[in-house]
Design a protein around this motif. Structure first.
Motif, PDB file in Angstrom:
ATOM      1  N   ARG A   1     105.126 102.053  87.996  1.00 46.93           N
ATOM      2  CA  ARG A   1     106.217 101.108  87.846  1.00 46.93           C
ATOM      3  C   ARG A   1     105.899  99.811  88.590  1.00 46.93           C
ATOM      4  NH1 ARG A   1     111.351 102.614  90.074  1.00 46.93           N
ATOM      5  NH2 ARG A   1     109.988 102.758  91.890  1.00 46.93           N
ATOM      6  N   VAL A   2     106.407  98.732  88.037  1.00 46.83           N
ATOM      7  CA  VAL A   2     106.243  97.417  88.637  1.00 46.83           C
ATOM      8  C   VAL A   2     106.678  97.420  90.104  1.00 46.83           C
ATOM      9  CG1 VAL A   2     107.306  95.120  88.613  1.00 46.83           C
ATOM     10  CG2 VAL A   2     106.305  96.046  86.520  1.00 46.83           C
ATOM     11  N   ALA A   3     107.723  98.203  90.392  1.00 49.50           N
ATOM     12  CA  ALA A   3     108.270  98.236  91.743  1.00 49.50           C
ATOM     13  C   ALA A   3     107.228  98.638  92.788  1.00 49.50           C
ATOM     14  CB  ALA A   3     109.460  99.194  91.804  1.00 49.50           C
ATOM     15  N   ASP A   4     106.278  99.488  92.392  1.00 49.82           N
ATOM     16  CA  ASP A   4     105.282  99.972  93.357  1.00 49.82           C
ATOM     17  C   ASP A   4     103.915  99.326  93.169  1.00 49.82           C
ATOM     18  OD1 ASP A   4     107.315 101.821  93.980  1.00 49.82           O
ATOM     19  OD2 ASP A   4     106.633 103.106  92.332  1.00 49.82           O
ATOM     20  N   CYS A   5     103.855  98.286  92.367  1.00 42.70           N
ATOM     21  CA  CYS A   5     102.568  97.724  91.990  1.00 42.70           C
ATOM     22  C   CYS A   5     101.903  97.026  93.171  1.00 42.70           C
ATOM     23  CB  CYS A   5     102.763  96.743  90.834  1.00 42.70           C
ATOM     24  SG  CYS A   5     101.236  95.982  90.306  1.00 42.70           S
ATOM     25  N   ARG A   6     100.707  97.454  93.478  1.00 38.35           N
ATOM     26  CA  ARG A   6      99.967  96.874  94.597  1.00 38.35           C
ATOM     27  C   ARG A   6      99.581  95.421  94.330  1.00 38.35           C
ATOM     28  NH1 ARG A   6      99.349  97.029  99.509  1.00 38.35           N
ATOM     29  NH2 ARG A   6      97.090  96.757  99.579  1.00 38.35           N
ATOM     30  N   ILE A   7      99.317  95.123  93.071  1.00 33.97           N
ATOM     31  CA  ILE A   7      98.899  93.769  92.730  1.00 33.97           C
ATOM     32  C   ILE A   7      99.979  92.762  93.109  1.00 33.97           C
ATOM     33  CG2 ILE A   7      98.308  92.243  90.795  1.00 33.97           C
ATOM     34  CD1 ILE A   7      97.039  94.723  89.439  1.00 33.97           C
ATOM     35  N   LEU A   8     101.192  93.074  92.697  1.00 31.89           N
ATOM     36  CA  LEU A   8     102.298  92.175  93.025  1.00 31.89           C
ATOM     37  C   LEU A   8     102.538  92.143  94.529  1.00 31.89           C
ATOM     38  CD1 LEU A   8     104.734  93.004  90.105  1.00 31.89           C
ATOM     39  CD2 LEU A   8     103.404  90.916  90.438  1.00 31.89           C
ATOM     40  N   GLU A   9     102.356  93.284  95.157  1.00 33.25           N
ATOM     41  CA  GLU A   9     102.539  93.356  96.610  1.00 33.25           C
ATOM     42  C   GLU A   9     101.569  92.417  97.336  1.00 33.25           C
ATOM     43  OE1 GLU A   9     102.544  97.279  99.076  1.00 33.25           O
ATOM     44  OE2 GLU A   9     103.426  97.686  97.111  1.00 33.25           O
ATOM     45  N   VAL A  10     100.317  92.491  96.927  1.00 32.40           N
ATOM     46  CA  VAL A  10      99.311  91.641  97.565  1.00 32.40           C
ATOM     47  C   VAL A  10      99.637  90.170  97.324  1.00 32.40           C
ATOM     48  CG1 VAL A  10      96.872  90.978  97.570  1.00 32.40           C
ATOM     49  CG2 VAL A  10      97.497  93.382  97.422  1.00 32.40           C
ATOM     50  N   LEU A  11     100.069  89.873  96.108  1.00 32.01           N
ATOM     51  CA  LEU A  11     100.414  88.487  95.810  1.00 32.01           C
ATOM     52  C   LEU A  11     101.615  88.027  96.626  1.00 32.01           C
ATOM     53  CD1 LEU A  11      99.893  88.362  91.960  1.00 32.01           C
ATOM     54  CD2 LEU A  11      98.576  87.162  93.681  1.00 32.01           C
ATOM     55  N   ARG A  12     102.556  88.942  96.829  1.00 31.10           N
ATOM     56  CA  ARG A  12     103.766  88.590  97.580  1.00 31.10           C
ATOM     57  C   ARG A  12     103.444  88.366  99.045  1.00 31.10           C
ATOM     58  NH1 ARG A  12     107.164  91.608  93.902  1.00 31.10           N
ATOM     59  NH2 ARG A  12     106.418  93.578  94.732  1.00 31.10           N
ATOM     60  N   ASP A  13     102.539  89.184  99.560  1.00 31.13           N
ATOM     61  CA  ASP A  13     102.310  89.161 100.994  1.00 31.13           C
ATOM     62  C   ASP A  13     100.880  88.761 101.320  1.00 31.13           C
ATOM     63  OD1 ASP A  13     102.359  89.413 103.638  1.00 31.13           O
ATOM     64  OD2 ASP A  13     102.980  91.517 103.692  1.00 31.13           O
ATOM     65  N   HIS A  14     100.753  87.524 101.704  1.00 28.81           N
ATOM     66  CA  HIS A  14      99.428  86.976 101.979  1.00 28.81           C
ATOM     67  C   HIS A  14      98.698  87.782 103.052  1.00 28.81           C
ATOM     68  CE1 HIS A  14      97.141  82.937 101.788  1.00 28.81           C
ATOM     69  NE2 HIS A  14      96.322  83.958 101.882  1.00 28.81           N
TER      70      HIS A  14
ATOM     71  N   ALA B   1      91.766  97.520  91.889  1.00 25.86           N
ATOM     72  CA  ALA B   1      91.317  98.870  92.225  1.00 25.86           C
ATOM     73  C   ALA B   1      92.376  99.637  93.015  1.00 25.86           C
ATOM     74  CB  ALA B   1      90.028  98.792  93.032  1.00 25.86           C
ATOM     75  N   GLU B   2      93.133  98.891  93.821  1.00 22.79           N
ATOM     76  CA  GLU B   2      94.103  99.563  94.699  1.00 22.79           C
ATOM     77  C   GLU B   2      95.366 100.001  93.985  1.00 22.79           C
ATOM     78  OE1 GLU B   2      95.203  97.428  98.164  1.00 22.79           O
ATOM     79  OE2 GLU B   2      93.281  97.766  99.165  1.00 22.79           O
ATOM     80  N   CYS B   3      95.592  99.443  92.817  1.00 19.47           N
ATOM     81  CA  CYS B   3      96.869  99.722  92.160  1.00 19.47           C
ATOM     82  C   CYS B   3      96.789 100.971  91.287  1.00 19.47           C
ATOM     83  CB  CYS B   3      97.312  98.543  91.298  1.00 19.47           C
ATOM     84  SG  CYS B   3      98.943  98.812  90.588  1.00 19.47           S
ATOM     85  N   HIS B   4      97.509 102.018  91.699  1.00 23.28           N
ATOM     86  CA  HIS B   4      97.568 103.249  90.906  1.00 23.28           C
ATOM     87  C   HIS B   4      99.014 103.537  90.514  1.00 23.28           C
ATOM     88  CE1 HIS B   4      93.477 103.756  92.138  1.00 23.28           C
ATOM     89  NE2 HIS B   4      93.817 103.838  93.415  1.00 23.28           N
ATOM     90  N   ALA B   5      99.853 102.535  90.608  1.00 20.10           N
ATOM     91  CA  ALA B   5     101.281 102.744  90.373  1.00 20.10           C
ATOM     92  C   ALA B   5     101.590 102.806  88.880  1.00 20.10           C
ATOM     93  CB  ALA B   5     102.069 101.607  91.006  1.00 20.10           C
TER      94      ALA B   5
ATOM     95  N   GLU C   1      83.252  83.724  93.842  1.00 24.95           N
ATOM     96  CA  GLU C   1      82.821  85.063  94.238  1.00 24.95           C
ATOM     97  C   GLU C   1      83.856  85.725  95.148  1.00 24.95           C
ATOM     98  OE1 GLU C   1      78.796  84.299  95.483  1.00 24.95           O
ATOM     99  OE2 GLU C   1      78.182  84.339  93.384  1.00 24.95           O
ATOM    100  N   ALA C   2      84.432  84.914  96.024  1.00 25.69           N
ATOM    101  CA  ALA C   2      85.485  85.436  96.891  1.00 25.69           C
ATOM    102  C   ALA C   2      86.700  85.862  96.062  1.00 25.69           C
ATOM    103  CB  ALA C   2      85.884  84.393  97.929  1.00 25.69           C
ATOM    104  N   LEU C   3      87.033  85.033  95.081  1.00 21.04           N
ATOM    105  CA  LEU C   3      88.172  85.361  94.220  1.00 21.04           C
ATOM    106  C   LEU C   3      87.910  86.647  93.456  1.00 21.04           C
ATOM    107  CD1 LEU C   3      89.378  82.025  92.665  1.00 21.04           C
ATOM    108  CD2 LEU C   3      89.909  83.083  94.839  1.00 21.04           C
ATOM    109  N   ARG C   4      86.699  86.777  92.946  1.00 15.94           N
ATOM    110  CA  ARG C   4      86.380  87.974  92.187  1.00 15.94           C
ATOM    111  C   ARG C   4      86.551  89.214  93.047  1.00 15.94           C
ATOM    112  NH1 ARG C   4      80.466  88.713  89.843  1.00 15.94           N
ATOM    113  NH2 ARG C   4      80.078  88.246  92.023  1.00 15.94           N
ATOM    114  N   ALA C   5      86.069  89.137  94.275  1.00 10.01           N
ATOM    115  CA  ALA C   5      86.175  90.284  95.180  1.00 10.01           C
ATOM    116  C   ALA C   5      87.640  90.655  95.413  1.00 10.01           C
ATOM    117  CB  ALA C   5      85.487  89.954  96.500  1.00 10.01           C
ATOM    118  N   GLU C   6      88.449  89.614  95.642  1.00  6.03           N
ATOM    119  CA  GLU C   6      89.867  89.874  95.932  1.00  6.03           C
ATOM    120  C   GLU C   6      90.574  90.473  94.718  1.00  6.03           C
ATOM    121  OE1 GLU C   6      91.061  89.508  98.949  1.00  6.03           O
ATOM    122  OE2 GLU C   6      92.991  90.303  98.278  1.00  6.03           O
ATOM    123  N   LEU C   7      90.274  89.927  93.546  1.00  3.79           N
ATOM    124  CA  LEU C   7      90.902  90.438  92.319  1.00  3.79           C
ATOM    125  C   LEU C   7      90.471  91.892  92.081  1.00  3.79           C
ATOM    126  CD1 LEU C   7      90.487  87.332  90.008  1.00  3.79           C
ATOM    127  CD2 LEU C   7      92.658  88.364  90.667  1.00  3.79           C
TER     128      LEU C   7
END
Lengths: 142, 142
Positions: free
Chosen positions: B117-130, B111-115, B100-106
């Motif tokens: 280009r990959v360069a601005d992707c929030r998903i990758l950003e979150v993964l990069r920065d704990h 939801a946050e990613c409106h980019a 359930e925690a994982l689902r919330a985080e995913l």
DNA sequence: TATGGGACCTACAGCGGGTGTAGCTTCAAG
DNA sequence: CTTGAAGCTACACCCGCTGTAGGTCCCATA
């Protein structure tokens, strides 16, 4: 340049796991000292942190490989990243649904058993006789 | 006396899986024809059905071994059976909580990613920065 | 009774995602 | 220069199966 143990400590990874990631090509081969010990640059630390974080979110190593590849081409559309994340989300949701069914069935089994002796145990009875089972549950979470 | 294939079909098990259960001592060694093929009695069919049903409820083979042992001594207290089932239930509940925690985080990530280009992707950003991550999630479901 | 082909046999390798061990060598602090 | 922690390789093992190769058996039909 960091030795493998420091990388391990900073990312909460076992040393063997880092070597395993290298073996399967998820981490690049790092530089080595004259004596043959691995020395990592900060970029490798970031990469490993990325991998670990994605693993904690339940992404498979294959999905992580895909995300890392995508993240290496910053000009591409991030729709693909989105797709990987959504796929992961729906896998998590599927697992949740299955586990919720299992929880319900286990609850019911336990609640129904008021026996003293194994011979009269409802839990074993339900396990023995599938007909007594409400759900025709899918396989357990993998 | 049923050949292994019939047992497999009736319980929804692969033939190899039955042989595997025999190998690890979960199923008894059955009788054999003169030519060496396995022939099962109905008791074995029931035992396999029990195993499969418990597997579907997520019990480990070790837990199933325990349940089968208990079920062989019908005069014993069924408290032990209860304990095994409760242990399984709490494992399922722990996995549910993590998922359930994982689902919330995913969800949040996506939801946050409106980019574009990959360069601005929030998903990758979150993964990069704990640090950007809300939960300090436990390991994924095993 | 002969034959064909499906079902069966053993033995072993491989999956994912690591973990543990044995028996060495290297690094760096004192 | 010594010492002991940390590193190295290579391999086996965990769970719970699944798949494959290469052979043998069973039994319904002709």
């Amino acid at each position: 340049m960091l030795p493998i143990g420091v990388l391990a400590r900073r990312t909460g990874t076992k040393v063997q796991t880092i070597r395993y990631y290298e073996q399967i090509g998820l981490m690049p081969e790092p530089e080595r000292t004259e004596g043959g010990q691995r020395r990592y640059a900060n970029a490798q630390l970031d990469r490993l942190a990325f991998i670990r974080h994605a693993r904690q979110l339940g992404f498979s190593l294959e999905a992580i490989r895909e995300l890392l590849d995508l993240s290496d081409s910053p000009e591409r559309s991030c729709a693909e990243v989105d797709a990987v994340a959504r796929r992961q989300l729906s896998e998590v949701e599927a697992r949740l649904a299955r586990l919720e069914a299992l929880r319900a069935e286990l609850h019911r089994m336990i609640a129904e058993c008021h026996a003293d002796r194994v011979a009269d145990c409802r839990i074993l009875e339900v396990l023995r006789d599938h007909e007594e089972c409400l759900s025709d549950h899918a396989a357990p979470a993998p």
